[in-house]
Design an enzyme around this catalytic site. Structure first.
Site, short mmCIF file in Angstrom:
data_model
loop_
_atom_site.label_atom_id
_atom_site.label_comp_id
_atom_site.label_asym_id
_atom_site.label_seq_id
_atom_site.Cartn_x
_atom_site.Cartn_y
_atom_site.Cartn_z
N SER A 190 0.84 -1.20 0.00
CA SER A 190 0.00 0.00 0.00
C SER A 190 0.87 1.25 0.00
O SER A 190 2.04 1.21 0.43
CB SER A 190 -0.90 0.01 1.24
N TYR A 203 -2.01 -0.90 10.49
CA TYR A 203 -2.14 -1.35 9.10
C TYR A 203 -0.92 -0.92 8.28
O TYR A 203 -0.34 -1.72 7.54
CB TYR A 203 -3.42 -0.75 8.51
#
Length: 295
Positions: A190, A203
């Site tokens: 990401s 995360y």
């Protein structure tokens, strides 16, 4: 691309914020989303790049996973896709799209936080397909915590790490003996790995670890003829957003293109990395961030 084949302004290619405020319970579902996500149902055209390949895609029921499964099928692959039990409806729709493309879909309910389920998943793929040509580690968990680290419970931290890291580790370990030379592993990292948002601290941490894992594993298995790469999406409009974000109205507005990506815009990166066209590419992170510069 529009129907006339002419180039299209990427800032106007898909819906732009502001979006309606919307909330869902985790894990989230495709149907209630407004605007509806585009997975390439009406736009992705295959060219036989993955003809007769056998693929495993985790989190393949919706979002980026569904777009990848659809694209792989239209490129000629048979696909095993995982989903959580609550996502069965979305998984069935993804399977319909695969079968519509003339390929085999194998849906498997699997919680990749459990090592035994990961092993059994790979055993099922090998039993049904005979081998695994492409493993896509896409399933992930996040939960926004605007109050910062003090609001991240041990339970949440454990779920994020076990889903995003343990599952990937176990699946790669189990699958590698069944991936032939010419096969590949593609992990989903990401933009958060490089530009972490404070409300997604845990995360973002796992996504940074996925970058390191990808680069290290690529070197480990290069001599076996297996490539390992990752895709680093920016903001993408998937069910995970209304299920884990407190505010959906301006989601993606911060990207230089001024909008979030649609899942369909991520799928070509995975197809390329899985295909022979990427035969000299391994240990790489393909950024698909909408213009956010990454190292």
């Amino acid at each position: 691309m529009p129907d006339n084949g002419q180039p299209q302004d990427p800032t106007e290619a898909h819906p732009q914020p502001d979006f309606p405020q919307q909330e869902q319970q985790h894990p989230g579902w495709t149907g209630p989303m407004d605007p509806p996500p585009d997975h390439g149902e009406d736009s992705y055209e295959g060219h036989g790049l993955l003809l007769d390949r056998k693929a495993v895609v985790t989190g393949g029921d919706s979002g980026i996973g569904r777009a990848v499964v659809l694209a792989f099928a239209r490129e000629g692959a048979d696909v095993l896709l995982t989903y959580l039990p609550d996502e069965k409806g979305d998984a069935q729709e993804t399977c319909r799209l695969v079968e519509q493309a003339g390929r085999r879909a194998l849906p498997v309910a699997c919680d990749i936080r459990d090592e035994k389920q990961c092993r059994e998943l790979i055993e099922t793929a090998v039993s049904e397909f005979g081998r695994i040509d492409v493993l896509v580690n896409n399933a992930a968990y996040q939960m926004s915590q605007p109050d910062g680290i003090s609001a991240i419970s041990t339970e949440q931290f454990d779920r994020v790490v076990r889903t995003n890291l343990y599952g990937m580790f176990w699946l790669c370990k189990a699958a590698l003996p069944h991936i032939p030379a010419g096969g590949s592993i593609i992990n989903t990292t990401s933009v958060q790995a490089f530009k972490p948002s404070p409300h997604l601290l845990d995360y973002a941490m796992t996504k940074g670890a996925i970058v390191t894992f990808t680069q290290g594993l690529a070197q480990m298995v290069a001599s076996d003829g297996i490539r390992v790469n990752a895709v680093a999406p920016g903001p993408v409009w998937t069910p995970l957003i209304p299920a884990t974000m407190p505010d959906t109205t301006e989601f993606g507005k911060q990207s230089p293109l001024g909008r979030p990506a649609q899942p369909a815009e991520m799928a070509p990166a995975y197809v390329f990395l899985a295909s022979p066209n990427a035969s000299f590419i391994t240990g790489e992170i393909m950024n698909a961030t909408g213009g956010t510069p990454l190292p």
